[in-house]
Design a protein around this motif. Structure first.
Motif, PDB file in Angstrom:
ATOM      1  N   GLU A 310      -0.706 -34.809 -16.086  1.00 38.00           N
ATOM      2  CA  GLU A 310      -1.931 -35.373 -16.639  1.00 38.00           C
ATOM      3  C   GLU A 310      -3.035 -34.352 -16.422  1.00 38.00           C
ATOM      4  O   GLU A 310      -3.436 -34.095 -15.292  1.00 38.00           O
ATOM      5  CB  GLU A 310      -2.286 -36.692 -15.954  1.00 38.00           C
ATOM      6  N   ASN A 313      -7.581 -35.758 -20.307  1.00 40.72           N
ATOM      7  CA  ASN A 313      -7.138 -36.973 -20.981  1.00 40.72           C
ATOM      8  C   ASN A 313      -5.793 -36.799 -21.667  1.00 40.72           C
ATOM      9  O   ASN A 313      -5.358 -37.677 -22.412  1.00 40.72           O
ATOM     10  CB  ASN A 313      -8.180 -37.405 -22.028  1.00 40.72           C
ATOM     11  N   GLU A 314      -5.129 -35.693 -21.406  1.00 41.57           N
ATOM     12  CA  GLU A 314      -3.875 -35.379 -22.087  1.00 41.57           C
ATOM     13  C   GLU A 314      -2.686 -35.562 -21.149  1.00 41.57           C
ATOM     14  O   GLU A 314      -2.735 -35.190 -19.977  1.00 41.57           O
ATOM     15  CB  GLU A 314      -3.914 -33.940 -22.607  1.00 41.57           C
ATOM     16  N   VAL A 315      -1.616 -36.156 -21.671  1.00 38.35           N
ATOM     17  CA  VAL A 315      -0.361 -36.281 -20.934  1.00 38.35           C
ATOM     18  C   VAL A 315       0.639 -35.311 -21.551  1.00 38.35           C
ATOM     19  O   VAL A 315       0.914 -35.361 -22.753  1.00 38.35           O
ATOM     20  CB  VAL A 315       0.187 -37.718 -20.977  1.00 38.35           C
ATOM     21  N   ILE A 316       1.190 -34.415 -20.730  1.00 38.56           N
ATOM     22  CA  ILE A 316       2.097 -33.371 -21.196  1.00 38.56           C
ATOM     23  C   ILE A 316       3.434 -33.567 -20.508  1.00 38.56           C
ATOM     24  O   ILE A 316       3.512 -33.626 -19.277  1.00 38.56           O
ATOM     25  CB  ILE A 316       1.534 -31.974 -20.874  1.00 38.56           C
ATOM     26  N   THR A 335      -0.471 -25.095 -19.062  1.00 40.62           N
ATOM     27  CA  THR A 335      -1.476 -26.138 -18.860  1.00 40.62           C
ATOM     28  C   THR A 335      -2.485 -25.670 -17.827  1.00 40.62           C
ATOM     29  O   THR A 335      -2.102 -25.124 -16.786  1.00 40.62           O
ATOM     30  CB  THR A 335      -0.812 -27.434 -18.360  1.00 40.62           C
TER      31      THR A 335
END
Length: 467
Positions: A310, A313-316, A335
């Protein structure tokens, strides 16, 4: 076809602008993408520029040759050549060929390799008959090695290479459906990696382009001192071997390691996060996993067992996970740190003792879930069995057979297939088939499963440090 027509139009217009500009530049791609001011559409001339006298300037020989080459390509687009034929021909020309090839590869989804500056030209090459295999790039880092290859001389639209997994073959039998088919589709595999004994590798589905088939292979990280990687390619009956040196020295200079040193345990499952590595192309989590291991395979959806980062606001989600040197390495797209690492759930193995008679339709319960043996077959000393069960049960494994007196018969597991089925008219269920070998002379009458997969809900959460 629409994509090819669009590419052909853009290339043709760009070649005209590039040739007309008469500039001693190799930046053909800028003309094709409309990113240069001189001669590119949409660019307003400087005030008064249209009326300003332009001094005559002799064109250099290579510029005249380039304009002729560009014109030839434009003529090819309107000739009887198919798109692959003329693009393949143009891609072989010394001046504009590399640019055309680069653009085609970008259109084929290989932009990541160019953006990272990883295309090195031909690293290694092997030819047999009409088939040529080239290694175009090697991306080694401390977690994984990525290899980009090209195969030429194949038919225009070859099928993707057989990926090494068992696939169904209609031979009128269960054991026949579990057999590995003989395939003449192109296949590239890793033979050796320097400093590595237990080699793993995976292949992405290759992409057909006008200048050949392009694919990627990922395999183990090479040791720090480097060495030669060996590949074997099988295509159209031709077997080609390639060997090329690989060094991590450049990548290691650009890799940063950030210690984490955090551990979490839930229901016998412990994750120890040792460090996060920022390589030129990956964010890598180096960790150890301690748990009662389930020795079978299982499927899942919606990332219910997927490791994730996380970041903002992005989930990778992880794109790969493998073990080497006592650690596991989870790979993510590059990331920016800090980030939060989490694993929502995991799977462990637990002992069971469930026996099905070799009778189609036999049903036994595992943890309250009915599991049906719906097909079985014996051929020589081969036993094929197929099960299906509701989705609530993840899976089971570690099989042995029983004879008529109840004595255990050891089984060696060969190939297997599994799938998840579901739809609006019936509840989701799983299906698995196994090819098992028993000793000569044995007479199985039943089969026993000795281990079941158990879901453990987390989440395991770790805060990763700032860069």
């Amino acid at each position: 076809m629409e994509k090819r027509d669009d590419f052909e139009h853009r290339l043709g217009q760009g070649l005209k602008r590039w040739a007309g500009a008469g500039q001693p530049t190799l930046d053909l791609e800028a003309y094709v993408t409309g990113q240069v001011g001189d001669g590119a559409p949409g660019e307003a001339p400087e005030p008064g520029a249209a009326d300003a006298p332009v001094p005559a300037r002799p064109r250099r020989p290579w510029v005249r040759w380039a304009i002729s080459a560009a014109a030839a390509v434009i003529l090819l687009t309107g000739a009887t050549f198919t798109f692959p034929a003329w693009a393949g021909t143009a891609a072989a020309w010394p001046l504009i060929g590399p640019v055309i090839q680069e653009m085609i590869m970008k259109d084929a989804g290989l932009k990541w390799a160019y953006d990272a500056g990883l295309i090195q030209g031909t690293v290694a090459e092997a030819t047999s008959g009409e088939i040529t295999v080239r290694v175009l790039a090697v991306v080694p880092d401390q977690a994984i090695t990525t290899i980009l290859y090209q195969i030429t001389g194949l038919p225009e639209k070859p099928a993707g290479p057989y990926d090494g997994r068992p696939i169904a073959v209609d031979r009128g039998s269960l054991l026949g459906s579990l057999a590995f088919p003989v395939s003449d589709e192109p296949e590239v595999r890793v033979k050796s990696v320097p400093g590595v004994e237990g080699i793993f590798f995976s292949r992405d589905m290759p992409m057909q382009t006008p200048v050949g088939l392009f694919g990627t292979i990922t395999t183990n990280a090479v040791e720090a001192e480097g060495g030669n990687i060996e590949l074997v390619a099988d295509a159209k009956g031709e077997k080609l071997e390639l060997s090329f040196p690989v060094s991590r020295s450049a990548s290691d200079k650009l890799t940063r390691e950030y210690p984490v040193g955090q551990s979490r345990t839930i229901d016998e499952i412990t994750y120890e996060i040792d460090a996060v590595l920022q390589t030129p192309v990956h964010t890598v989590i180096r960790y150890k996993e301690t748990k009662p291991v389930f020795w079978g395979s299982y499927e899942w959806s919606n990332h219910e067992y997927s490791m994730a980062l996380e970041a903002g606001n992005e989930v990778i989600y992880s794109t790969g996970d493998h073990g080497q040197g006592g650690y596991r390495y989870a790979l993510f797209p590059k990331t920016k740190l800090p980030a939060r690492l989490l694993l929502p759930a995991s799977v462990k193995g637990a002992p069971v003792d469930i026996v099905w008679p070799l009778e189609p339709g036999a049903v036994k319960e595992i943890q309250g879930v009915p599991v049906t043996l719906f097909e079985w077959e014996i051929e020589g000393n081969q036993l094929g069995v197929s099960f299906h069960w509701p989705h609530e049960l993840i899976g089971f494994n570690q099989f042995e057979a029983l004879d008529g007196d109840g004595n255990a018969i050891p089984l060696k597991q060969g190939s297997s297939t599994s799938s998840t089925r579901g739809g609006p008219e019936h509840s989701e269920f799983q299906e698995a088939s196994f090819a098992l070998t028993f000793p000569e002379g044995a007479k199985p009458v039943a089969i026993r499963a000795k281990q079941v997969a158990v879901a453990v809900q987390g989440p395991w959460v770790f805060q990763l440090p700032n860069e």
